[in-house]
Enzyme design. Structure first.
Site, PDB file in Angstrom:
ATOM      1  N   ARG A 238       0.774  -0.971  -0.124  1.00 17.35           N
ATOM      2  CA  ARG A 238       0.090   0.048   0.099  1.00 17.35           C
ATOM      3  C   ARG A 238       0.886   1.185   0.075  1.00 17.35           C
ATOM      4  NH1 ARG A 238      -3.549  -2.864  -1.404  1.00 17.35           N
ATOM      5  NH2 ARG A 238      -5.637  -3.242  -0.650  1.00 17.35           N
ATOM      6  N   GLU A 267      -3.358   7.374  -4.681  1.00 13.49           N
ATOM      7  CA  GLU A 267      -3.927   6.872  -5.957  1.00 13.49           C
ATOM      8  C   GLU A 267      -5.238   7.377  -6.332  1.00 13.49           C
ATOM      9  OE1 GLU A 267      -4.057   2.477  -5.801  1.00 13.49           O
ATOM     10  OE2 GLU A 267      -1.990   2.412  -5.179  1.00 13.49           O
ATOM     11  N   HIS A 285      -1.074  -0.150 -10.065  1.00 11.52           N
ATOM     12  CA  HIS A 285      -1.541  -1.042  -8.784  1.00 11.52           C
ATOM     13  C   HIS A 285      -2.326  -2.273  -9.598  1.00 11.52           C
ATOM     14  CE1 HIS A 285      -3.619  -1.173  -4.733  1.00 11.52           C
ATOM     15  NE2 HIS A 285      -3.203  -2.340  -5.161  1.00 11.52           N
TER      16      HIS A 285
END
Ligand code: GLV
Length: 320
Positions: A238, A267, A285
């Site tokens: 993360r 993000e 991602h």
């Protein structure tokens, strides 16, 4: 009557077909992630929610759901959901562990090699017709075999990364709030070390920790200073675990040799500075993004959702 469910984004057709047999679903159809306001408006009368890691399911969203019984997150991480608020209201929360372990470990290695052997940079060079023939010092990268791999977060994915590292005869060190049992340390050929020691001694550092208040900016500006000048940092966990701005500055000053990132602090935004640096490989991602795995995740989330709606104990309940 079938229970009403909100699905926040189009999921794979097979999972939708399966859901259709059991629930009456509404799906957010915009070609972008729904806003929190849109979720709030649609969730009021729903008993189930199938959401993605990009959806913030906080107190405000949970407060606006009058009949919600279950939140099925289509991801292994569930830091996007306020678990405490869900618990207060007796709402179940599930995730999709296990099915994405190998895929994410594979992508970790793809990123390690991409950075170490400068693959995206070399690909761009070739496409731009700059290749004039073999040269002894063209795109010199870093050796992987025999180096020291530092794994931060020795859960399922960290372990799968360690197993792959054995074929490269690497020395494996790891750091985790919970030390593995001696048999496991033996199986993964991994030595437990404090985080600072890992950062200052590993040639390749790879992050597989979960995002919690304790791991937020775990790799802070100060910790980045500990990393060796020749080392590579990989983050497929993360974004907020790493202070992205400080990492970009360190890469710009060549204080670290390279980095590979699949996740970002905010993000879909990526720190501007990173976009112009050659010594970082940036992915959007996609750690678990193989067709097979994403289908397994969607089916698992759908099954969890249906089990919860039936009053059964879902297979993948997250700990409250
Ligand atoms: C992906 O990042 C996941 O948590 O499943």
């Amino acid at each position: 009557m079938k229970p009403k469910v909100l699905i926040t984004r189009k999921i794979l057709a097979e999972a939708l077909d399966y859901l259709k047999e059991h629930v009456d679903y509404e799906i957010c159809t915009a070609d972008r992630n729904p806003t929190k306001q849109e979720i709030i408006e649609k969730i009021a009368d729903k008993e189930g929610l199938l959401c993605l890691l990009t959806d913030t399911i906080d107190k405000e969203v949970i407060d606006s759901a009058r009949s919600l019984k279950i939140i099925a997150n289509c991801a292994v991480g569930y830091d996007n959901i306020d678990i405490k608020e869900a618990k207060k209201r007796g709402i179940l929360v599930t995730n999709t562990p296990g099915v994405l372990t190998e895929t994410t470990a594979d992508l970790t290695w793809a990123l390690i090699f991409a950075v170490a052997r400068r693959i995206p940079e070399a690909d761009r060079f070739t496409r731009e017709k700059k290749f004039r023939g073999w040269e002894l010092d063209l795109f010199l990268g870093k050796e992987i075999t025999g180096k020291c791999l530092g794994i931060i977060g020795m859960g399922r994915i960290g372990k799968a990364v360690a197993l792959r590292a054995q074929s490269f005869r690497m020395k494996i060190i790891y750091s985790d709030p919970q030390r593995l049992a001696p048999e496991e340390e033996k199986k993964y050929k991994a030595t437990f070390v404090p985080l600072d020691e890992l950062l200052s001694s590993a040639d390749i550092i790879t992050i597989h920790a979960t995002l919690t208040p304790e791991s937020l900016h775990l790799i802070s500006r100060e910790k980045i200073q500990l990393i060796q000048k020749d080392a590579i940092l990989i983050n497929v966990a993360r974004g907020p675990i790493v202070d992205e701005k400080s990492l970009a500055e360190a890469l710009e000053r060549n204080q670290i040799w390279g980095a590979g990132l699949d996740v970002y602090e905010r993000e879909p935004d990526v720190e501007d500075k990173l976009l112009s640096l050659e010594n970082v490989v940036l992915l959007p991602h996609i750690g678990s993004a193989s067709y097979e795995t994403r289908l397994k995740m969607a089916m698992m989330a759908a099954r969890n959702l249906i089990q919860g709606l039936r009053g059964e104990h879902p297979d993948n309940l997250v700990p409250w």
